[in-house]
Motif scaffolding. Structure first.
Motif, PDB file in Angstrom:
ATOM      1  N   ASN A 248       2.176   1.934  -3.534  1.00  0.00           N
ATOM      2  CA  ASN A 248       1.129   2.428  -4.428  1.00  0.00           C
ATOM      3  C   ASN A 248       0.671   3.831  -4.051  1.00  0.00           C
ATOM      4  OD1 ASN A 248       0.914   0.349  -6.347  1.00  0.00           O
ATOM      5  ND2 ASN A 248      -0.172  -0.933  -4.877  1.00  0.00           N
ATOM      6  N   TYR A 249       0.731   4.166  -2.772  1.00  0.00           N
ATOM      7  CA  TYR A 249       0.442   5.541  -2.350  1.00  0.00           C
ATOM      8  C   TYR A 249       1.505   6.486  -2.908  1.00  0.00           C
ATOM      9  CZ  TYR A 249      -0.114   9.597   0.706  1.00  0.00           C
ATOM     10  OH  TYR A 249      -0.280  10.875   1.187  1.00  0.00           O
ATOM     11  N   ALA A 250       2.764   6.056  -2.871  1.00  0.00           N
ATOM     12  CA  ALA A 250       3.855   6.879  -3.399  1.00  0.00           C
ATOM     13  C   ALA A 250       3.721   7.101  -4.900  1.00  0.00           C
ATOM     14  CB  ALA A 250       5.195   6.219  -3.087  1.00  0.00           C
TER      15      ALA A 250
ATOM     16  N   LYS B 120       1.189   2.061 -10.686  1.00  0.00           N
ATOM     17  CA  LYS B 120       0.803   1.101  -9.662  1.00  0.00           C
ATOM     18  C   LYS B 120       1.719  -0.106  -9.757  1.00  0.00           C
ATOM     19  CE  LYS B 120      -3.388  -0.827  -7.586  1.00  0.00           C
ATOM     20  NZ  LYS B 120      -4.856  -1.017  -7.737  1.00  0.00           N
TER      21      LYS B 120
ATOM     22  N   TYR C 134       3.585   7.373   4.446  1.00  0.00           N
ATOM     23  CA  TYR C 134       2.531   6.355   4.554  1.00  0.00           C
ATOM     24  C   TYR C 134       2.960   5.258   5.528  1.00  0.00           C
ATOM     25  CZ  TYR C 134      -1.058   2.963   3.346  1.00  0.00           C
ATOM     26  OH  TYR C 134      -2.113   2.075   3.414  1.00  0.00           O
ATOM     27  N   SER C 135       4.195   4.827   5.400  1.00  0.00           N
ATOM     28  CA  SER C 135       4.697   3.764   6.274  1.00  0.00           C
ATOM     29  C   SER C 135       4.652   4.191   7.737  1.00  0.00           C
ATOM     30  CB  SER C 135       6.129   3.393   5.883  1.00  0.00           C
ATOM     31  OG  SER C 135       6.179   2.896   4.564  1.00  0.00           O
TER      32      SER C 135
ATOM     33  N   ARG D 175       6.616  10.284   0.114  1.00  0.00           N
ATOM     34  CA  ARG D 175       5.258   9.757   0.246  1.00  0.00           C
ATOM     35  C   ARG D 175       5.287   8.322   0.779  1.00  0.00           C
ATOM     36  NH1 ARG D 175       0.868  12.046  -2.212  1.00  0.00           N
ATOM     37  NH2 ARG D 175      -0.009   9.992  -2.705  1.00  0.00           N
TER      38      ARG D 175
ATOM     39  N   GLN E  52       0.883   6.984  -6.702  1.00  0.00           N
ATOM     40  CA  GLN E  52      -0.435   7.468  -7.120  1.00  0.00           C
ATOM     41  C   GLN E  52      -0.403   8.768  -7.929  1.00  0.00           C
ATOM     42  OE1 GLN E  52      -3.108   8.296  -3.868  1.00  0.00           O
ATOM     43  NE2 GLN E  52      -4.903   7.742  -5.081  1.00  0.00           N
TER      44      GLN E  52
ATOM     45  N   ASN F 272       1.251   4.247   9.295  1.00  0.00           N
ATOM     46  CA  ASN F 272       0.619   2.931   9.416  1.00  0.00           C
ATOM     47  C   ASN F 272       1.508   1.928  10.146  1.00  0.00           C
ATOM     48  OD1 ASN F 272      -2.039   2.888   7.597  1.00  0.00           O
ATOM     49  ND2 ASN F 272      -0.515   4.180   6.587  1.00  0.00           N
TER      50      ASN F 272
ATOM     51  N   ASN G 241       0.822  -1.212   0.000  1.00  0.00           N
ATOM     52  CA  ASN G 241       0.000   0.000   0.000  1.00  0.00           C
ATOM     53  C   ASN G 241       0.855   1.261   0.000  1.00  0.00           C
ATOM     54  OD1 ASN G 241      -2.332  -1.531   0.013  1.00  0.00           O
ATOM     55  ND2 ASN G 241      -2.562  -1.470   2.242  1.00  0.00           N
ATOM     56  N   ALA G 242       1.992   1.216   0.693  1.00  0.00           N
ATOM     57  CA  ALA G 242       2.879   2.381   0.757  1.00  0.00           C
ATOM     58  C   ALA G 242       3.464   2.697  -0.616  1.00  0.00           C
ATOM     59  CB  ALA G 242       3.996   2.130   1.766  1.00  0.00           C
TER      60      ALA G 242
END
Length: 215
Positions: free
Chosen positions: A28-30, A37, A74-75, A70, A32, A78, A25-26
């Protein structure tokens, strides 16, 4: 086997902590903002790269710092999603009581690794922590493991490395140390070459029992 080894070196992600979902998820957030992806197959291809190279082919070269920022944010937000596997802290405590040297060798950056260790209250067990940013070549090269050995003054044949990935195994074997495959995060479908893995354990409990025969 007792008395043969002086140091045990752990990988972090997938070995000490369950971080697969957060890592995916981290990334893919970076990616985005750049319309990109990555899936697990793609992640496997880039996970050993340095921070400067990890987004190569995904974002413009002058944007890697923003993308990495990013990823890191995110990491950090979370950390609760990267818990230690049940039984890991107890194993670390037993090793410490026996005065066994314990180190961490991770492919991720040092700062995020330390935050994950602190979030799980296991940071105090490691006498040496080496991240992927501290060496010129990340896993599967043995540079990080070599740095651990150099700092703790331990020769390769007296080191046990525990990891969940073929990159951990390859670096360990190149360095000349004993490798233990940690398969408890992926009991089925791990990519270890059983011909090169000295030992492999599918549960933390079984690994703990084996350690009793070593230290």
């Amino acid at each position: 086997m007792k008395g043969k080894f002086e140091l045990i070196v752990f990988d972090l992600d997938g070995t000490l902590v369950d971080s697969d979902a957060v890592v995916m998820n981290a990334f893919n957030y970076a990616l985005q903002p750049y319309g990109q992806k990555v899936d697990f197959v793609g992640l496997e291809k880039i996970r050993s790269r340095s921070p400067q190279e990890v987004f190569e082919g995904f974002v413009p070269k002058d944007e890697w710092k923003n993308a990495f920022g990013r990823l890191a944010s995110y990491s950090e937000a979370n950390l609760i999603g990267t818990p230690a596997f049940p039984g890991i802290k107890e194993i670390l405590e037993k090793l410490r009581k026996k005065n066994v040297k314990i180190a961490l060798w991770t492919g991720r950056d040092l700062e995020s690794a330390k935050k994950i260790l602190r979030a799980n209250a296991i940071d105090g067990y490691f006498t040496c922590t080496v991240g992927g940013c501290m060496v010129s070549k990340n896993k599967p090269y043995p540079d990080g493991l070599s740095l651990v050995a150099e700092q703790l003054l331990v020769s390769p044949e007296k080191i046990i490395v525990v990891g969940d990935h073929v990159h951990d195994m390859e670096g360990t074997k190149k360095f000349g140390s004993l490798f233990v495959g940690a398969s408890w995060s992926r009991p089925v479908g791990n990519n270890f070459d059983l011909g090169q893995t000295d030992f492999i354990f599918h549960t933390v409990d079984d690994f703990g029992v084996w350690l009793e025969s070593v230290f």
